[in-house]
Write a protein that holds these residues in place. Sequence first.
Motif, PDB file in Angstrom:
ATOM      1  N   HIS A 292       0.851  -1.194   0.000  1.00  0.00           N
ATOM      2  CA  HIS A 292       0.000   0.000   0.000  1.00  0.00           C
ATOM      3  C   HIS A 292       0.889   1.248   0.000  1.00  0.00           C
ATOM      4  O   HIS A 292       1.580   1.535   0.987  1.00  0.00           O
ATOM      5  N   GLU A 293       0.885   2.003  -1.092  1.00  0.00           N
ATOM      6  CA  GLU A 293       1.876   3.066  -1.278  1.00  0.00           C
ATOM      7  C   GLU A 293       1.814   4.171  -0.226  1.00  0.00           C
ATOM      8  O   GLU A 293       2.845   4.646   0.249  1.00  0.00           O
ATOM      9  N   GLU A 294       0.607   4.617   0.149  1.00  0.00           N
ATOM     10  CA  GLU A 294       0.513   5.691   1.144  1.00  0.00           C
ATOM     11  C   GLU A 294       1.031   5.216   2.503  1.00  0.00           C
ATOM     12  O   GLU A 294       1.701   5.957   3.224  1.00  0.00           O
ATOM     13  N   HIS A 295       0.721   3.984   2.840  1.00  0.00           N
ATOM     14  CA  HIS A 295       1.206   3.411   4.095  1.00  0.00           C
ATOM     15  C   HIS A 295       2.729   3.250   4.054  1.00  0.00           C
ATOM     16  O   HIS A 295       3.432   3.567   5.016  1.00  0.00           O
ATOM     17  N   ARG A 296       3.237   2.786   2.930  1.00  0.00           N
ATOM     18  CA  ARG A 296       4.683   2.612   2.758  1.00  0.00           C
ATOM     19  C   ARG A 296       5.427   3.944   2.899  1.00  0.00           C
ATOM     20  O   ARG A 296       6.486   4.012   3.526  1.00  0.00           O
ATOM     21  N   ARG A 297       4.846   4.995   2.319  1.00  0.00           N
ATOM     22  CA  ARG A 297       5.470   6.317   2.427  1.00  0.00           C
ATOM     23  C   ARG A 297       5.554   6.752   3.894  1.00  0.00           C
ATOM     24  O   ARG A 297       6.589   7.274   4.333  1.00  0.00           O
ATOM     25  N   ALA A 298       4.484   6.545   4.632  1.00  0.00           N
ATOM     26  CA  ALA A 298       4.469   6.942   6.042  1.00  0.00           C
ATOM     27  C   ALA A 298       5.539   6.193   6.833  1.00  0.00           C
ATOM     28  O   ALA A 298       6.228   6.791   7.683  1.00  0.00           O
ATOM     29  N   ILE A 299       5.699   4.911   6.554  1.00  0.00           N
ATOM     30  CA  ILE A 299       6.699   4.113   7.270  1.00  0.00           C
ATOM     31  C   ILE A 299       8.106   4.625   6.944  1.00  0.00           C
ATOM     32  O   ILE A 299       8.968   4.726   7.815  1.00  0.00           O
ATOM     33  N   ARG A 300       8.334   4.965   5.687  1.00  0.00           N
ATOM     34  CA  ARG A 300       9.643   5.498   5.289  1.00  0.00           C
ATOM     35  C   ARG A 300       9.941   6.817   6.020  1.00  0.00           C
ATOM     36  O   ARG A 300      11.067   7.068   6.437  1.00  0.00           O
ATOM     37  N   GLU A 301       8.916   7.656   6.154  1.00  0.00           N
ATOM     38  CA  GLU A 301       9.125   9.004   6.683  1.00  0.00           C
ATOM     39  C   GLU A 301       9.207   9.057   8.205  1.00  0.00           C
ATOM     40  O   GLU A 301       9.793   9.996   8.758  1.00  0.00           O
ATOM     41  N   ALA A 302       8.638   8.079   8.882  1.00  0.00           N
ATOM     42  CA  ALA A 302       8.642   8.091  10.350  1.00  0.00           C
ATOM     43  C   ALA A 302       9.945   7.500  10.878  1.00  0.00           C
ATOM     44  O   ALA A 302      10.420   6.478  10.372  1.00  0.00           O
ATOM     45  N   PRO A 303      10.541   8.112  11.887  1.00  0.00           N
ATOM     46  CA  PRO A 303      11.750   7.523  12.476  1.00  0.00           C
ATOM     47  C   PRO A 303      11.410   6.212  13.184  1.00  0.00           C
ATOM     48  O   PRO A 303      10.295   6.035  13.688  1.00  0.00           O
TER      49      PRO A 303
END
Length: 257
Positions: A184-195
């Motif tokens: 899921h791209e939006e979820h993946r982006r959030a995981i990448r951006e969160a420390p």
Amino acid sequence: MLKVIDTHAHVDELENIESALSKAKESGVVAIIAVGSNHQSNQKVMEICQKYPSFIYPALGLHPWELGNLESQQIDYTLKFIEERVSDVVAIGEIGLDYDKRVVKVSPKELQKEVLKRLLALAKEHGKPITIHSRYAWKDCVELVKGAGVEKAVFHWFTGFSSVLRDILDAGYFISTTPAAEYHEEHRRAIREAPLEKLLLETDCPVVYGKETKYRSEPADILRSLRAAAALKGIEEVVVAEQTTYNARQLLGIAPC
């Protein structure tokens, strides 16, 4: 074996709980947070947690999806049930807002906000963490949580805007990784951006995941969340497991096993 914590599971909805828990333990799961979604669910969560002490921990809540099915006195009764057991829970949840048009049609936004505010006040009063559902309502959820003065929160399965994610992180809150992080791209982006220091792992089981091949999740599928998070962040799985387990223990007050 890696030690991991499933911080968000609807164990009351599992078809074969004994089998699911056995597989979870074999997979390295050392604790599961059982979240409630309505009065019946909350009751069952408490029963399950009494049966599996020091492994399954209760979080009682009232999901925004449920509100359209309830009269005002039923909402009051559910919140009273939660308040009477608040000293026995590790968190209040699953609670939040859902602005999907199908949900808003039966659970108006103002009703959702009113109930959420009451639950946030309860969490604030008793110093409890919260687990937030925020689909399409990310900004309103963050504003209400911060406005209520709640200090500990996890925005579970976050798929919102980067600007809202920054607000969540700046407030010291967490987000969680689900198996949907595999695709899921939006979820993946959030995981990448969160420390990593602000990440938790969860399954939200028994949610059905998968883009091409579908499967009904169980707590053992927390390893999918772990592997996806590690791959997205370019970090070894053991590091992700250790940090997210530490994060969960600190947030929820769970003693090491």
